[in-house]
Design a protein around this motif. Structure first.
Motif, PDB file in Angstrom:
ATOM      1  N   GLY A  42       0.805  -1.217   0.000  1.00  0.00           N
ATOM      2  CA  GLY A  42       0.000   0.000   0.000  1.00  0.00           C
ATOM      3  C   GLY A  42       0.832   1.259   0.000  1.00  0.00           C
ATOM      4  O   GLY A  42       0.305   2.354   0.121  1.00  0.00           O
ATOM      5  N   ILE A  43       2.147   1.132  -0.131  1.00  0.00           N
ATOM      6  CA  ILE A  43       3.036   2.287  -0.142  1.00  0.00           C
ATOM      7  C   ILE A  43       3.926   2.192  -1.375  1.00  0.00           C
ATOM      8  O   ILE A  43       4.422   1.137  -1.720  1.00  0.00           O
ATOM      9  CB  ILE A  43       3.903   2.334   1.135  1.00  0.00           C
ATOM     10  N   CYS A  44       4.112   3.314  -2.054  1.00  0.00           N
ATOM     11  CA  CYS A  44       4.973   3.365  -3.235  1.00  0.00           C
ATOM     12  C   CYS A  44       6.436   3.199  -2.824  1.00  0.00           C
ATOM     13  O   CYS A  44       6.786   3.424  -1.669  1.00  0.00           O
ATOM     14  CB  CYS A  44       4.778   4.703  -3.946  1.00  0.00           C
ATOM     15  N   PRO A  45       7.295   2.826  -3.771  1.00  0.00           N
ATOM     16  CA  PRO A  45       8.711   2.636  -3.448  1.00  0.00           C
ATOM     17  C   PRO A  45       9.377   3.872  -2.843  1.00  0.00           C
ATOM     18  O   PRO A  45      10.306   3.743  -2.055  1.00  0.00           O
ATOM     19  CB  PRO A  45       9.347   2.285  -4.796  1.00  0.00           C
ATOM     20  N   ASP A  46       8.885   5.071  -3.197  1.00  0.00           N
ATOM     21  CA  ASP A  46       9.482   6.289  -2.639  1.00  0.00           C
ATOM     22  C   ASP A  46       8.916   6.647  -1.267  1.00  0.00           C
ATOM     23  O   ASP A  46       9.273   7.655  -0.685  1.00  0.00           O
ATOM     24  CB  ASP A  46       9.331   7.467  -3.608  1.00  0.00           C
ATOM     25  N   GLY A  47       8.014   5.817  -0.743  1.00  0.00           N
ATOM     26  CA  GLY A  47       7.445   6.039   0.583  1.00  0.00           C
ATOM     27  C   GLY A  47       6.139   6.814   0.586  1.00  0.00           C
ATOM     28  O   GLY A  47       5.503   6.956   1.620  1.00  0.00           O
ATOM     29  N   SER A  48       5.709   7.314  -0.580  1.00  0.00           N
ATOM     30  CA  SER A  48       4.453   8.067  -0.652  1.00  0.00           C
ATOM     31  C   SER A  48       3.275   7.122  -0.841  1.00  0.00           C
ATOM     32  O   SER A  48       3.444   5.934  -1.123  1.00  0.00           O
ATOM     33  CB  SER A  48       4.516   9.066  -1.813  1.00  0.00           C
ATOM     34  N   SER A  49       2.083   7.651  -0.706  1.00  0.00           N
ATOM     35  CA  SER A  49       0.870   6.867  -0.918  1.00  0.00           C
ATOM     36  C   SER A  49       0.469   6.943  -2.390  1.00  0.00           C
ATOM     37  O   SER A  49       0.689   7.957  -3.049  1.00  0.00           O
ATOM     38  CB  SER A  49      -0.274   7.416  -0.067  1.00  0.00           C
ATOM     39  N   PRO A  50      -0.146   5.879  -2.923  1.00  0.00           N
ATOM     40  CA  PRO A  50      -0.588   5.919  -4.317  1.00  0.00           C
ATOM     41  C   PRO A  50      -1.768   6.874  -4.509  1.00  0.00           C
ATOM     42  O   PRO A  50      -2.451   7.225  -3.542  1.00  0.00           O
ATOM     43  CB  PRO A  50      -0.996   4.473  -4.599  1.00  0.00           C
ATOM     44  N   ASP A  51      -2.004   7.277  -5.763  1.00  0.00           N
ATOM     45  CA  ASP A  51      -3.139   8.158  -6.052  1.00  0.00           C
ATOM     46  C   ASP A  51      -4.439   7.361  -5.999  1.00  0.00           C
ATOM     47  O   ASP A  51      -4.453   6.184  -5.627  1.00  0.00           O
ATOM     48  CB  ASP A  51      -2.951   8.861  -7.404  1.00  0.00           C
ATOM     49  N   SER A  52      -5.558   7.975  -6.385  1.00  0.00           N
ATOM     50  CA  SER A  52      -6.870   7.328  -6.273  1.00  0.00           C
ATOM     51  C   SER A  52      -6.988   6.093  -7.169  1.00  0.00           C
ATOM     52  O   SER A  52      -7.819   5.217  -6.914  1.00  0.00           O
ATOM     53  CB  SER A  52      -7.974   8.324  -6.605  1.00  0.00           C
ATOM     54  N   ASN A  53      -6.182   6.000  -8.214  1.00  0.00           N
ATOM     55  CA  ASN A  53      -6.199   4.832  -9.091  1.00  0.00           C
ATOM     56  C   ASN A  53      -5.252   3.730  -8.617  1.00  0.00           C
ATOM     57  O   ASN A  53      -5.248   2.639  -9.174  1.00  0.00           O
ATOM     58  CB  ASN A  53      -5.816   5.228 -10.521  1.00  0.00           C
ATOM     59  N   GLY A  54      -4.416   4.021  -7.645  1.00  0.00           N
ATOM     60  CA  GLY A  54      -3.465   3.042  -7.134  1.00  0.00           C
ATOM     61  C   GLY A  54      -2.099   3.130  -7.791  1.00  0.00           C
ATOM     62  O   GLY A  54      -1.288   2.218  -7.663  1.00  0.00           O
ATOM     63  N   CYS A  55      -1.843   4.225  -8.519  1.00  0.00           N
ATOM     64  CA  CYS A  55      -0.557   4.408  -9.193  1.00  0.00           C
ATOM     65  C   CYS A  55       0.329   5.354  -8.395  1.00  0.00           C
ATOM     66  O   CYS A  55      -0.149   6.267  -7.732  1.00  0.00           O
ATOM     67  CB  CYS A  55      -0.771   4.973 -10.597  1.00  0.00           C
ATOM     68  N   CYS A  56       1.634   5.132  -8.490  1.00  0.00           N
ATOM     69  CA  CYS A  56       2.608   5.984  -7.812  1.00  0.00           C
ATOM     70  C   CYS A  56       2.991   7.166  -8.704  1.00  0.00           C
ATOM     71  O   CYS A  56       2.641   7.220  -9.882  1.00  0.00           O
ATOM     72  CB  CYS A  56       3.851   5.162  -7.465  1.00  0.00           C
ATOM     73  N   PHE A  57       3.748   8.092  -8.139  1.00  0.00           N
ATOM     74  CA  PHE A  57       4.200   9.272  -8.879  1.00  0.00           C
ATOM     75  C   PHE A  57       5.016   8.841 -10.098  1.00  0.00           C
ATOM     76  O   PHE A  57       5.874   7.973 -10.007  1.00  0.00           O
ATOM     77  CB  PHE A  57       5.049  10.173  -7.968  1.00  0.00           C
ATOM     78  N   ASP A  76       9.718   4.605 -20.646  1.00  0.00           N
ATOM     79  CA  ASP A  76       9.756   3.162 -20.901  1.00  0.00           C
ATOM     80  C   ASP A  76       9.844   2.405 -19.579  1.00  0.00           C
ATOM     81  O   ASP A  76      10.370   2.906 -18.603  1.00  0.00           O
ATOM     82  CB  ASP A  76      10.977   2.809 -21.754  1.00  0.00           C
ATOM     83  N   GLY A  77       9.311   1.187 -19.584  1.00  0.00           N
ATOM     84  CA  GLY A  77       9.393   0.343 -18.395  1.00  0.00           C
ATOM     85  C   GLY A  77       8.216  -0.616 -18.313  1.00  0.00           C
ATOM     86  O   GLY A  77       7.326  -0.613 -19.156  1.00  0.00           O
ATOM     87  N   ASP A  78       8.238  -1.433 -17.309  1.00  0.00           N
ATOM     88  CA  ASP A  78       7.202  -2.436 -17.108  1.00  0.00           C
ATOM     89  C   ASP A  78       5.996  -1.840 -16.415  1.00  0.00           C
ATOM     90  O   ASP A  78       6.112  -0.948 -15.585  1.00  0.00           O
ATOM     91  CB  ASP A  78       7.735  -3.600 -16.271  1.00  0.00           C
ATOM     92  N   CYS A  79       4.807  -2.379 -16.749  1.00  0.00           N
ATOM     93  CA  CYS A  79       3.560  -1.969 -16.104  1.00  0.00           C
ATOM     94  C   CYS A  79       3.236  -2.961 -14.983  1.00  0.00           C
ATOM     95  O   CYS A  79       3.575  -4.142 -15.061  1.00  0.00           O
ATOM     96  CB  CYS A  79       2.429  -1.966 -17.119  1.00  0.00           C
ATOM     97  N   TYR A  80       2.590  -2.456 -13.929  1.00  0.00           N
ATOM     98  CA  TYR A  80       2.240  -3.273 -12.765  1.00  0.00           C
ATOM     99  C   TYR A  80       0.799  -3.014 -12.371  1.00  0.00           C
ATOM    100  O   TYR A  80       0.259  -1.945 -12.635  1.00  0.00           O
ATOM    101  CB  TYR A  80       3.158  -2.932 -11.584  1.00  0.00           C
ATOM    102  N   PRO A  81       0.169  -3.979 -11.706  1.00  0.00           N
ATOM    103  CA  PRO A  81      -1.197  -3.754 -11.203  1.00  0.00           C
ATOM    104  C   PRO A  81      -1.201  -2.616 -10.185  1.00  0.00           C
ATOM    105  O   PRO A  81      -0.199  -2.389  -9.484  1.00  0.00           O
ATOM    106  CB  PRO A  81      -1.571  -5.070 -10.518  1.00  0.00           C
ATOM    107  N   PRO A  82      -2.312  -1.882 -10.104  1.00  0.00           N
ATOM    108  CA  PRO A  82      -2.407  -0.797  -9.118  1.00  0.00           C
ATOM    109  C   PRO A  82      -2.267  -1.315  -7.697  1.00  0.00           C
ATOM    110  O   PRO A  82      -2.629  -2.447  -7.394  1.00  0.00           O
ATOM    111  CB  PRO A  82      -3.811  -0.233  -9.342  1.00  0.00           C
ATOM    112  N   ILE A  83      -1.733  -0.475  -6.830  1.00  0.00           N
ATOM    113  CA  ILE A  83      -1.612  -0.810  -5.407  1.00  0.00           C
ATOM    114  C   ILE A  83      -2.986  -0.654  -4.786  1.00  0.00           C
ATOM    115  O   ILE A  83      -3.673   0.327  -4.995  1.00  0.00           O
ATOM    116  CB  ILE A  83      -0.604   0.128  -4.706  1.00  0.00           C
ATOM    117  N   LYS A  84      -3.364  -1.654  -4.016  1.00  0.00           N
ATOM    118  CA  LYS A  84      -4.704  -1.625  -3.393  1.00  0.00           C
ATOM    119  C   LYS A  84      -4.663  -1.056  -2.016  1.00  0.00           C
ATOM    120  O   LYS A  84      -3.740  -1.132  -1.306  1.00  0.00           O
ATOM    121  CB  LYS A  84      -5.270  -3.018  -3.370  1.00  0.00           C
TER     122      LYS A  84
END
Length: 84
Positions: A42-57, A76-84
């Motif tokens: 539930g926390i992005c790699p940078d320590g912030s919380s995800p947005d309303s869609n579950g995506c990080c900055f 460019d990069g890999d896509c991941y499921p949103p953080i719940k």
């Protein structure tokens, strides 16, 4: 010469087999639950919380057709499921 079956030894072996199978099953469930919890902290790699869609900055909520909605980096990069 015919030997008589020792039912005590057979029952101990059967009991050890059943106990070992049950212990292995419980350890697998525990390991699976631990891995699942660590993937979705539930926390992005940078320590912030995800947005309303579950995506990080720096990620965009993207419709990937049959794969559903995922968070993809703006570059460019890999896509991941949103953080719940």
């Amino acid at each position: 010469m015919k030997k008589k079956l020792n039912w005590c030894v057979i029952s101990i072996c059967l009991g050890c087999f059943v106990f070992g199978a049950a212990a292995g099953y419980l350890m697998a469930i525990c390991a699976g639950n631990t891995l699942h919890k660590s993937d979705y902290s539930g926390i992005c790699p940078d320590g912030s919380s995800p947005d309303s869609n579950g995506c990080c900055f720096g990620e965009v909520y993207t419709n990937m057709g049959d794969l559903g909605f995922n968070c993809c980096p703006e570059g460019d990069g890999d896509c991941y499921p949103p953080i719940k």
